[in-house]
Design a protein around this motif. Sequence first.
Motif, mmCIF file in Angstrom:
data_model
loop_
_atom_site.group_PDB
_atom_site.id
_atom_site.type_symbol
_atom_site.label_atom_id
_atom_site.label_comp_id
_atom_site.label_asym_id
_atom_site.label_seq_id
_atom_site.Cartn_x
_atom_site.Cartn_y
_atom_site.Cartn_z
ATOM 1 N N ALA A 122 7.185 -3.583 -7.216
ATOM 2 C CA ALA A 122 6.789 -4.714 -6.421
ATOM 3 C C ALA A 122 7.698 -6.154 -6.887
ATOM 4 C CB ALA A 122 5.365 -4.665 -6.397
ATOM 5 N N ARG A 123 7.678 -6.191 -8.178
ATOM 6 C CA ARG A 123 8.179 -7.531 -8.717
ATOM 7 C C ARG A 123 9.818 -7.816 -7.979
ATOM 8 N NH1 ARG A 123 5.296 -11.237 -11.493
ATOM 9 N NH2 ARG A 123 3.917 -10.343 -13.253
ATOM 10 N N PHE A 124 10.440 -6.908 -7.579
ATOM 11 C CA PHE A 124 11.658 -7.144 -7.004
ATOM 12 C C PHE A 124 11.948 -7.138 -5.588
ATOM 13 C CE2 PHE A 124 11.746 -5.213 -11.222
ATOM 14 C CZ PHE A 124 12.661 -6.058 -11.705
ATOM 15 N N VAL A 125 10.690 -6.994 -5.030
ATOM 16 C CA VAL A 125 10.689 -7.107 -3.503
ATOM 17 C C VAL A 125 9.794 -8.343 -2.981
ATOM 18 C CG1 VAL A 125 10.064 -5.922 -1.194
ATOM 19 C CG2 VAL A 125 10.463 -4.611 -3.409
ATOM 20 N N PRO A 126 10.482 -9.206 -2.180
ATOM 21 C CA PRO A 126 9.988 -10.458 -1.828
ATOM 22 C C PRO A 126 8.762 -10.305 -0.815
ATOM 23 C CG PRO A 126 12.402 -10.751 -1.494
ATOM 24 C CD PRO A 126 11.978 -9.340 -1.910
ATOM 25 N N GLU A 152 0.884 -1.115 -0.065
ATOM 26 C CA GLU A 152 0.224 -0.005 0.043
ATOM 27 C C GLU A 152 0.691 1.361 -0.200
ATOM 28 O OE1 GLU A 152 -4.037 -0.025 1.911
ATOM 29 O OE2 GLU A 152 -3.130 -1.330 3.212
ATOM 30 N N GLY A 153 1.903 1.177 0.727
ATOM 31 C CA GLY A 153 3.023 2.551 0.617
ATOM 32 C C GLY A 153 3.363 2.463 -0.761
ATOM 33 N N LEU A 154 3.999 1.404 -1.152
ATOM 34 C CA LEU A 154 4.330 1.661 -2.744
ATOM 35 C C LEU A 154 3.387 2.218 -3.522
ATOM 36 C CD1 LEU A 154 6.355 -1.624 -3.502
ATOM 37 C CD2 LEU A 154 7.360 0.625 -3.264
ATOM 38 N N LEU A 155 1.997 1.837 -3.590
ATOM 39 C CA LEU A 155 1.025 2.392 -4.397
ATOM 40 C C LEU A 155 0.931 3.907 -4.196
ATOM 41 C CD1 LEU A 155 -1.279 -0.646 -4.226
ATOM 42 C CD2 LEU A 155 -0.359 0.210 -6.342
ATOM 43 N N ALA A 156 0.860 4.188 -2.779
ATOM 44 C CA ALA A 156 0.459 5.553 -2.453
ATOM 45 C C ALA A 156 1.800 6.495 -2.950
ATOM 46 C CB ALA A 156 0.297 5.640 -0.984
ATOM 47 N N ARG A 157 3.056 6.048 -2.684
ATOM 48 C CA ARG A 157 4.316 6.691 -2.881
ATOM 49 C C ARG A 157 4.400 7.138 -4.442
ATOM 50 N NH1 ARG A 157 9.886 5.893 -0.047
ATOM 51 N NH2 ARG A 157 11.097 7.676 -0.787
ATOM 52 N N TYR A 158 4.362 5.675 -5.187
ATOM 53 C CA TYR A 158 5.001 5.903 -6.554
ATOM 54 C C TYR A 158 3.784 6.107 -7.514
ATOM 55 C CZ TYR A 158 9.444 4.665 -4.307
ATOM 56 O OH TYR A 158 10.599 4.684 -3.594
#
Length: 221
Positions: free
Chosen positions: A131-135, A116-122
């Motif tokens: 996200a593909r590169f983060v387990p 959710e943080g990734l979606l909000a930030r980027y």
Amino acid sequence: MSAAQFAVAQAVNVLDAGSLLSAFGALGIAVVLFAETGLLVGFFLPGDSLLFTAGLLCAGGTHGSVHLALPQVLAAAVAGALVGAQTGYWIGRRGGRALLAHSRARRLHEGAARAEGLLARYGHAKAVVLARFVPVVRTVLNPLAGALDVPVRVFTVWQVTGGLVWTVGLVLAGYALGSSVPNVDRYLLPLVALVVLVSLIPLALEVRRSRARRASEGRAS
């Protein structure tokens, strides 16, 4: 399933890339990546190390008991990752939040918070690729994107982009190393450990940034 096949399945260590590849070959890559990127129960599977190890075992410089064909590995990796992500998205559209709420896995909930943080930030496009590169995050973000109504076209375009870069990049990295270093399979365990550590760097950085933001918000309040 015959008794021999059942015995092999029982002996496979699903957390060990080498064990999975020895038992199932390229088909195992497709199944593991589908589960890791499409089903919440697959968050613990070794996607990064599996791709790198598979590429390594395609190279002519390796002399172990397992040798894989590069075209088959690439096809299996791409198919598993792309179909898995799209499946995860549609699961999310049909009730991903409810599925996540019923899970007791702490790592899964932490991954959801980071997704959710990734979606909000980027924004949608960049977050789906990163996200593909983060387990764990790559497991949770797909159903989360569906649950948050990320547009189908946006998700599909960027999950395909990220999936191709992730799978093909790691497989070819392993293949290049295996082709250039003689008997590199002797060092398989430390190499896989290194890949796992490198894959955890984005996760560690995101945790550090989240803690810094929380500390800053705490001081401000």
